[in-house]
Design an enzyme around this catalytic site. Structure first.
Site, mmCIF file in Angstrom:
data_model
loop_
_atom_site.group_PDB
_atom_site.id
_atom_site.type_symbol
_atom_site.label_atom_id
_atom_site.label_comp_id
_atom_site.label_asym_id
_atom_site.label_seq_id
_atom_site.Cartn_x
_atom_site.Cartn_y
_atom_site.Cartn_z
ATOM 1 N N LYS A 14 0.687 -1.207 -0.075
ATOM 2 C CA LYS A 14 -0.160 0.038 0.143
ATOM 3 C C LYS A 14 1.115 1.252 -0.062
ATOM 4 O O LYS A 14 0.618 2.112 -0.728
ATOM 5 C CB LYS A 14 -1.020 0.107 1.270
ATOM 6 C CG LYS A 14 -1.724 -1.355 1.354
ATOM 7 C CD LYS A 14 -2.791 -1.109 2.499
ATOM 8 C CE LYS A 14 -2.103 -0.992 3.830
ATOM 9 N NZ LYS A 14 -1.786 -2.218 4.224
ATOM 10 N N ARG A 89 -9.588 0.190 8.671
ATOM 11 C CA ARG A 89 -9.107 -0.981 8.743
ATOM 12 C C ARG A 89 -10.214 -1.823 9.583
ATOM 13 O O ARG A 89 -10.033 -2.921 9.985
ATOM 14 C CB ARG A 89 -7.884 -0.841 9.644
ATOM 15 C CG ARG A 89 -6.494 -1.284 9.159
ATOM 16 C CD ARG A 89 -5.439 -0.918 9.981
ATOM 17 N NE ARG A 89 -4.106 -1.568 9.685
ATOM 18 C CZ ARG A 89 -3.110 -1.107 8.873
ATOM 19 N NH1 ARG A 89 -3.279 0.166 8.410
ATOM 20 N NH2 ARG A 89 -1.939 -1.680 8.600
ATOM 21 N N ARG A 128 12.079 -5.717 4.979
ATOM 22 C CA ARG A 128 11.925 -4.293 5.472
ATOM 23 C C ARG A 128 12.624 -4.124 6.859
ATOM 24 O O ARG A 128 13.293 -3.300 7.174
ATOM 25 C CB ARG A 128 10.681 -3.650 5.240
ATOM 26 C CG ARG A 128 10.436 -2.278 5.589
ATOM 27 C CD ARG A 128 9.216 -1.761 5.324
ATOM 28 N NE ARG A 128 8.102 -2.297 6.195
ATOM 29 C CZ ARG A 128 6.829 -1.842 5.860
ATOM 30 N NH1 ARG A 128 6.442 -1.079 4.837
ATOM 31 N NH2 ARG A 128 5.699 -2.280 6.925
ATOM 32 N N ARG A 134 11.624 -0.099 11.968
ATOM 33 C CA ARG A 134 10.370 -0.401 12.640
ATOM 34 C C ARG A 134 10.194 -1.532 13.491
ATOM 35 O O ARG A 134 10.444 -2.639 13.141
ATOM 36 C CB ARG A 134 9.393 -0.372 11.266
ATOM 37 C CG ARG A 134 8.888 0.822 10.918
ATOM 38 C CD ARG A 134 7.893 0.938 9.602
ATOM 39 N NE ARG A 134 6.715 0.114 10.189
ATOM 40 C CZ ARG A 134 5.700 0.019 9.300
ATOM 41 N NH1 ARG A 134 5.549 0.641 8.233
ATOM 42 N NH2 ARG A 134 4.570 -0.716 9.645
ATOM 43 N N ARG A 146 -0.068 -9.045 13.495
ATOM 44 C CA ARG A 146 -0.433 -8.043 12.449
ATOM 45 C C ARG A 146 -1.333 -8.673 11.471
ATOM 46 O O ARG A 146 -2.392 -8.297 11.113
ATOM 47 C CB ARG A 146 0.590 -7.176 11.812
ATOM 48 C CG ARG A 146 1.094 -6.269 12.933
ATOM 49 C CD ARG A 146 2.611 -5.809 12.396
ATOM 50 N NE ARG A 146 2.789 -5.104 11.182
ATOM 51 C CZ ARG A 146 3.403 -4.687 10.490
ATOM 52 N NH1 ARG A 146 4.696 -5.207 11.088
ATOM 53 N NH2 ARG A 146 3.657 -3.986 9.550
HETATM 54 P P1 B4P Z 1 4.391 -1.340 2.381
HETATM 55 O O1 B4P Z 1 3.934 -0.813 1.009
HETATM 56 O O2 B4P Z 1 5.403 -0.400 2.967
HETATM 57 O O3 B4P Z 1 3.520 -2.051 3.112
HETATM 58 P P2 B4P Z 1 2.184 -1.404 3.837
HETATM 59 O O4 B4P Z 1 1.056 -2.317 3.179
HETATM 60 O O5 B4P Z 1 2.085 0.147 3.496
HETATM 61 O O6 B4P Z 1 2.462 -1.596 5.324
HETATM 62 P P3 B4P Z 1 1.778 -1.656 6.751
HETATM 63 O O7 B4P Z 1 0.288 -2.133 6.745
HETATM 64 O O8 B4P Z 1 2.783 -2.645 7.498
HETATM 65 O O9 B4P Z 1 1.805 -0.405 7.564
HETATM 66 P P4 B4P Z 1 0.871 0.585 8.101
HETATM 67 O O10 B4P Z 1 1.904 1.762 8.431
HETATM 68 O O11 B4P Z 1 -0.178 0.867 7.381
HETATM 69 O O12 B4P Z 1 5.278 -2.716 1.868
HETATM 70 C C1 B4P Z 1 5.873 -3.303 2.866
HETATM 71 C C2 B4P Z 1 7.290 -3.976 2.186
HETATM 72 O O13 B4P Z 1 7.063 -4.647 1.050
HETATM 73 C C3 B4P Z 1 8.218 -2.930 1.836
HETATM 74 O O14 B4P Z 1 9.793 -3.222 2.196
HETATM 75 C C4 B4P Z 1 8.407 -2.845 0.341
HETATM 76 O O15 B4P Z 1 9.472 -2.485 -0.378
HETATM 77 C C5 B4P Z 1 7.881 -4.182 -0.078
HETATM 78 N N1 B4P Z 1 7.233 -4.463 -1.327
HETATM 79 C C6 B4P Z 1 6.061 -3.625 -1.695
HETATM 80 N N2 B4P Z 1 5.753 -4.031 -3.054
HETATM 81 C C7 B4P Z 1 6.427 -4.974 -3.497
HETATM 82 C C8 B4P Z 1 6.244 -6.115 -4.522
HETATM 83 N N3 B4P Z 1 5.547 -5.970 -5.420
HETATM 84 N N4 B4P Z 1 7.249 -6.996 -4.568
HETATM 85 C C9 B4P Z 1 8.136 -7.241 -3.505
HETATM 86 N N5 B4P Z 1 8.096 -6.327 -2.456
HETATM 87 C C10 B4P Z 1 7.283 -5.476 -2.437
HETATM 88 O O16 B4P Z 1 0.483 0.104 9.739
HETATM 89 C C11 B4P Z 1 1.310 -0.061 10.902
HETATM 90 C C12 B4P Z 1 0.467 -0.022 12.284
HETATM 91 O O17 B4P Z 1 -0.195 1.041 12.535
HETATM 92 C C13 B4P Z 1 -0.370 -1.106 12.240
HETATM 93 O O18 B4P Z 1 0.036 -2.612 12.457
HETATM 94 C C14 B4P Z 1 -1.630 -0.575 13.429
HETATM 95 O O19 B4P Z 1 -1.045 -1.000 14.502
HETATM 96 C C15 B4P Z 1 -1.355 0.915 13.238
HETATM 97 N N6 B4P Z 1 -2.502 1.547 12.377
HETATM 98 C C16 B4P Z 1 -2.456 2.125 11.037
HETATM 99 N N7 B4P Z 1 -3.508 2.626 10.762
HETATM 100 C C17 B4P Z 1 -4.381 2.230 11.423
HETATM 101 C C18 B4P Z 1 -6.005 2.025 11.389
HETATM 102 N N8 B4P Z 1 -6.645 2.524 10.530
HETATM 103 N N9 B4P Z 1 -6.358 1.724 12.656
HETATM 104 C C19 B4P Z 1 -5.646 0.906 13.592
HETATM 105 N N10 B4P Z 1 -4.539 1.038 13.590
HETATM 106 C C20 B4P Z 1 -3.718 1.203 12.618
#
Ligand code: B4P
Length: 190
Positions: A14, A89, A128, A134, A146
């Site tokens: 995302k 979420r 990552r 993190r 998670r």
């Molecule tokens: P990202 O793209 O960074 O992953 P994400 O889905 O954005 O991350 P996440 O869900 O963990 O984080 P969030 O901050 O929302 O990709 C991850 C890795 O994969 C990277 O290293 C990237 O390079 C790699 N990658 C991407 N695409 C790829 C591909 N095609 N092929 C190979 N590798 C690839 O949430 C963090 C925490 O915040 C949650 O656990 C929760 O505690 C809290 N939180 C956030 N929003 C919330 C909400 N709305 N309600 C309640 N809690 C919340």
């Protein structure tokens, strides 16, 4: 207005895809994860509370994230549209977002779900975690938590938008550029 919900499990890409989308479509990026990490970095009371939950892989309370999103919508009144990344979420967050947008005469245009299996998610997040600093990426047990939170509380949010005929599924596995092309295809078809 183009209001996109970018949906998927932790590590589904995302954040990665959002960075590319804001460049191409000039949308405002609202990532609740980034907003929470910014509160933590500033050492606010909200950040300190959120950190405890995030470090354990748990979701932060709905009222906290709903409030943050509401403030950001108010602060960007002239935006062309928004990318909601990591929000909603829970179904309660989805209902709150619908109400918020409705009160501004707007609505969600589409939810795009990035489908990636748990094995690949675990692999990406641990990778990552090696250099992101993190704490929630460093420990396999926290990542498992998670993923459990995602499957038990978040995945169902897809049905909320499916019922409104707004859910589009795409394959989140493969080259970042290929995933981006699929995502852009969905947006361009709107
Ligand atoms: P990202 O793209 O960074 O992953 P994400 O889905 O954005 O991350 P996440 O869900 O963990 O984080 P969030 O901050 O929302 O990709 C991850 C890795 O994969 C990277 O290293 C990237 O390079 C790699 N990658 C991407 N695409 C790829 C591909 N095609 N092929 C190979 N590798 C690839 O949430 C963090 C925490 O915040 C949650 O656990 C929760 O505690 C809290 N939180 C956030 N929003 C919330 C909400 N709305 N309600 C309640 N809690 C919340």
């Amino acid at each position: 207005m183009l209001n996109l919900v970018l949906f998927g499990a932790p590590g589904s890409g995302k954040g990665t895809q959002s960075k590319k989308l804001i460049e191409k479509y000039q949308l405002i990026h609202l990532s609740t994860g980034d907003l929470l990490r910014s509160e933590i970095a500033q050492g606010t009371e909200l950040g300190l509370e959120a950190k405890k939950l995030m470090d354990m892989g748990q979701l932060v309370p709905d009222a906290v994230v709903n409030g943050m999103i509401s403030n950001k919508l108010d602060a960007n009144k002239s935006a062309k549209g928004f990318i909601f990344d990591g929000f909603p979420r829970t179904v309660a967050q989805a209902e709150a977002l619908d109400q918020l947008l409705k009160s501004k005469g707007s609505s969600i245009s589409v939810m795009v779900k990035l489908n990636v299996d748990d094995e690949e998610l675990m692999h990406r997040l641990l990778l990552r975690g090696k250099d992101s600093g993190r704490p929630d990426d460093a420990n396999p047990e926290v990542i498992k938590k998670r993923l459990h939170e995602y499957h038990s509380k978040t995945e169902i949010v897809g049905d909320f938008y499916k019922d409104q005929n707004k859910l589009k599924n795409i394959n989140g596995i493969g080259d970042v550029e290929d995933v981006f092309a699929a995502l852009s295809g969905v947006i361009d078809s709107l």
